[in-house]
Design an enzyme around this catalytic site. Structure first.
Site, PDB file in Angstrom:
ATOM      1  N   ARG A 276      13.104   3.906  12.810  1.00  0.00           N
ATOM      2  CA  ARG A 276      12.108   4.984  12.927  1.00  0.00           C
ATOM      3  C   ARG A 276      11.176   4.835  13.949  1.00  0.00           C
ATOM      4  O   ARG A 276      11.588   4.402  15.042  1.00  0.00           O
ATOM      5  CB  ARG A 276      11.094   4.553  11.423  1.00  0.00           C
ATOM      6  CG  ARG A 276      12.100   4.920  10.157  1.00  0.00           C
ATOM      7  CD  ARG A 276      11.418   4.674   8.996  1.00  0.00           C
ATOM      8  NE  ARG A 276      10.387   5.474   8.849  1.00  0.00           N
ATOM      9  CZ  ARG A 276       9.446   5.487   8.105  1.00  0.00           C
ATOM     10  NH1 ARG A 276       9.295   4.502   7.037  1.00  0.00           N
ATOM     11  NH2 ARG A 276       8.381   6.222   7.653  1.00  0.00           N
TER      12      ARG A 276
ATOM     13  N   ASN B 119       7.378  -5.921  -0.322  1.00  0.00           N
ATOM     14  CA  ASN B 119       7.563  -4.742   0.466  1.00  0.00           C
ATOM     15  C   ASN B 119       5.954  -4.439   0.736  1.00  0.00           C
ATOM     16  O   ASN B 119       5.327  -4.023   0.124  1.00  0.00           O
ATOM     17  CB  ASN B 119       8.028  -3.530  -0.557  1.00  0.00           C
ATOM     18  CG  ASN B 119       7.947  -2.335   0.683  1.00  0.00           C
ATOM     19  OD1 ASN B 119       7.702  -2.392   1.572  1.00  0.00           O
ATOM     20  ND2 ASN B 119       8.580  -1.428   0.272  1.00  0.00           N
TER      21      ASN B 119
ATOM     22  N   GLU C 145      11.550 -10.197   2.147  1.00  0.00           N
ATOM     23  CA  GLU C 145      10.660  -8.908   2.582  1.00  0.00           C
ATOM     24  C   GLU C 145      11.872  -7.731   2.320  1.00  0.00           C
ATOM     25  O   GLU C 145      12.847  -7.850   3.047  1.00  0.00           O
ATOM     26  CB  GLU C 145      10.482  -9.122   3.826  1.00  0.00           C
ATOM     27  CG  GLU C 145       9.883  -8.039   4.719  1.00  0.00           C
ATOM     28  CD  GLU C 145       9.817  -8.186   6.243  1.00  0.00           C
ATOM     29  OE1 GLU C 145       9.980  -9.119   6.874  1.00  0.00           O
ATOM     30  OE2 GLU C 145       9.452  -7.009   6.973  1.00  0.00           O
TER      31      GLU C 145
ATOM     32  N   SER D 211      13.028   2.058   3.661  1.00  0.00           N
ATOM     33  CA  SER D 211      13.628   2.728   4.836  1.00  0.00           C
ATOM     34  C   SER D 211      13.913   1.798   5.771  1.00  0.00           C
ATOM     35  O   SER D 211      13.715   0.464   5.796  1.00  0.00           O
ATOM     36  CB  SER D 211      12.670   3.718   5.278  1.00  0.00           C
ATOM     37  OG  SER D 211      11.454   2.905   5.977  1.00  0.00           O
TER      38      SER D 211
ATOM     39  N   HIS E 291      12.152  -3.290   2.502  1.00  0.00           N
ATOM     40  CA  HIS E 291      11.966  -2.167   2.755  1.00  0.00           C
ATOM     41  C   HIS E 291      12.905  -1.164   2.270  1.00  0.00           C
ATOM     42  O   HIS E 291      13.846  -1.156   2.609  1.00  0.00           O
ATOM     43  CB  HIS E 291      11.874  -1.831   4.276  1.00  0.00           C
ATOM     44  CG  HIS E 291      10.905  -2.726   5.007  1.00  0.00           C
ATOM     45  ND1 HIS E 291       9.307  -2.800   4.862  1.00  0.00           N
ATOM     46  CD2 HIS E 291      10.965  -3.922   5.637  1.00  0.00           C
ATOM     47  CE1 HIS E 291       8.795  -3.856   5.387  1.00  0.00           C
ATOM     48  NE2 HIS E 291       9.708  -4.568   5.801  1.00  0.00           N
TER      49      HIS E 291
ATOM     50  N   ALA F 123       2.668  -0.582   5.353  1.00  0.00           N
ATOM     51  CA  ALA F 123       2.226  -0.669   6.615  1.00  0.00           C
ATOM     52  C   ALA F 123       1.706  -1.984   7.234  1.00  0.00           C
ATOM     53  O   ALA F 123       1.838  -2.251   8.283  1.00  0.00           O
ATOM     54  CB  ALA F 123       1.348   0.429   6.725  1.00  0.00           C
TER      55      ALA F 123
ATOM     56  N   PRO G  20       0.760  -1.157  -0.120  1.00  0.00           N
ATOM     57  CA  PRO G  20       0.001  -0.050   0.100  1.00  0.00           C
ATOM     58  C   PRO G  20       0.889   1.343  -0.142  1.00  0.00           C
ATOM     59  O   PRO G  20       1.909   1.405   0.738  1.00  0.00           O
ATOM     60  CB  PRO G  20      -0.771   0.018   1.377  1.00  0.00           C
ATOM     61  CG  PRO G  20      -0.058  -1.074   2.174  1.00  0.00           C
ATOM     62  CD  PRO G  20       0.538  -2.166   1.251  1.00  0.00           C
ATOM     63  N   ASN G  21       0.398   2.332  -0.803  1.00  0.00           N
ATOM     64  CA  ASN G  21       0.856   3.566  -0.857  1.00  0.00           C
ATOM     65  C   ASN G  21       2.209   3.828  -1.597  1.00  0.00           C
ATOM     66  O   ASN G  21       2.687   4.775  -1.583  1.00  0.00           O
ATOM     67  CB  ASN G  21       1.001   4.270   0.592  1.00  0.00           C
ATOM     68  CG  ASN G  21      -0.190   4.425   1.403  1.00  0.00           C
ATOM     69  OD1 ASN G  21      -1.167   4.936   1.038  1.00  0.00           O
ATOM     70  ND2 ASN G  21      -0.188   3.907   2.736  1.00  0.00           N
TER      71      ASN G  21
ATOM     72  N   HIS H 213       3.511  -4.394   9.592  1.00  0.00           N
ATOM     73  CA  HIS H 213       3.457  -4.073  11.185  1.00  0.00           C
ATOM     74  C   HIS H 213       2.416  -5.013  11.897  1.00  0.00           C
ATOM     75  O   HIS H 213       2.486  -5.024  13.054  1.00  0.00           O
ATOM     76  CB  HIS H 213       3.712  -2.797  11.521  1.00  0.00           C
ATOM     77  CG  HIS H 213       4.819  -2.238  10.686  1.00  0.00           C
ATOM     78  ND1 HIS H 213       6.221  -2.543  10.779  1.00  0.00           N
ATOM     79  CD2 HIS H 213       4.735  -1.044   9.874  1.00  0.00           C
ATOM     80  CE1 HIS H 213       6.783  -1.739   9.989  1.00  0.00           C
ATOM     81  NE2 HIS H 213       6.127  -0.847   9.512  1.00  0.00           N
TER      82      HIS H 213
ATOM     83  N   TYR I 183      11.761   7.907   1.771  1.00  0.00           N
ATOM     84  CA  TYR I 183      11.739   6.624   0.678  1.00  0.00           C
ATOM     85  C   TYR I 183      12.557   6.876  -0.375  1.00  0.00           C
ATOM     86  O   TYR I 183      12.608   6.138  -1.148  1.00  0.00           O
ATOM     87  CB  TYR I 183      10.205   6.669   0.575  1.00  0.00           C
ATOM     88  CG  TYR I 183       9.349   6.120   1.486  1.00  0.00           C
ATOM     89  CD1 TYR I 183       9.541   4.703   2.337  1.00  0.00           C
ATOM     90  CD2 TYR I 183       8.327   6.917   2.204  1.00  0.00           C
ATOM     91  CE1 TYR I 183       8.929   4.382   3.541  1.00  0.00           C
ATOM     92  CE2 TYR I 183       7.563   6.656   3.192  1.00  0.00           C
ATOM     93  CZ  TYR I 183       8.098   5.519   3.933  1.00  0.00           C
ATOM     94  OH  TYR I 183       7.360   4.996   4.919  1.00  0.00           O
TER      95      TYR I 183
HETATM   96  C1  DQA Z   1       8.094   0.620   4.314  1.00  0.00           C
HETATM   97  C2  DQA Z   1       8.214   0.955   5.803  1.00  0.00           C
HETATM   98  C3  DQA Z   1       6.821   0.969   6.399  1.00  0.00           C
HETATM   99  O1  DQA Z   1       6.796   1.011   7.722  1.00  0.00           O
HETATM  100  C4  DQA Z   1       5.786   1.933   5.575  1.00  0.00           C
HETATM  101  O2  DQA Z   1       4.626   1.797   6.292  1.00  0.00           O
HETATM  102  C5  DQA Z   1       5.784   1.823   4.250  1.00  0.00           C
HETATM  103  C6  DQA Z   1       7.179   1.596   3.602  1.00  0.00           C
HETATM  104  C7  DQA Z   1       9.410   1.035   3.551  1.00  0.00           C
HETATM  105  O3  DQA Z   1       9.782   0.424   2.284  1.00  0.00           O
HETATM  106  O4  DQA Z   1      10.202   1.511   4.136  1.00  0.00           O
HETATM  107  O5  DQA Z   1       4.877   2.000   3.622  1.00  0.00           O
HETATM  108  O6  DQA Z   1       7.651  -0.832   3.874  1.00  0.00           O
END
Ligand code: DQA
Length: 146
Positions: free
Chosen positions: A106, A73, A97, A101, A99, A76, A9-10, A79, A22
């Protein structure tokens, strides 16, 4: 050999979303870099971005027949999504997996990944390179298994 990359997502908003966290790369640019690496390595790659938890669960369920490995990836969902965790546990595929960041540097709520225990491994904090390292790791894994 076909590998699936799932962007959660996002992540469609990369390049304009929290650039300091990011990075400046858009999702298209990340996918282009992944596709170039896959081509160089001689593997087929499919990339997909899905915002919905159910959509990701469904895609993982179908992936078991079509792909040799998955890079994900989960955004959110990392978590808290027990549904995605269970979908990964249910398929006999190596899942990496990734990420952009460093989730451990964080907010505290990002320090826990419910996905990590069912993934082969996790790469976090290297921006676009997290994906490229993840793809490299997945390819090596599949090749060494054969
Ligand atoms: C993320 C880290 C997650 O905590 C966050 O909600 C994201 C991006 C990352 O790629 O750093 O949407 O997965």
């Amino acid at each position: 050999m076909k590998i699936l990359v799932i962007h959660g997502p996002n992540l469609a908003l990369l390049g304009e979303r929290e650039v300091a966290v990011y990075g400046k790369f858009t999702l298209d640019e990340i996918n282009a870099a992944l596709t170039a690496l896959a081509k160089k390595e001689g593997v087929d790659l499919e990339t997909v971005q899905l915002d919905g938890e159910g959509e990701i669960v469904e895609k993982l369920g179908k992936a078991r027949k079509e792909y040799a490995a998955v890079i994900i990836n989960p955004g959110a969902y990392t978590h808290y999504s027990v549904a995605i965790r269970d979908a990964i546990a249910a398929i006999a595929l190596p899942v990496v997996e990734v990420h952009l960041s460093n989730i451990y540097a964080r907010e505290e709520f990002r320090h826990k990944s419910v996905i990590a225990p069912v993934a082969i491994g996790q790469i976090s904090g290297f921006g676009i390179n997290s994906y490229l390292l993840g793809l490299k790791a997945a390819i090596d894994l599949i090749r060494n298994k054969k």
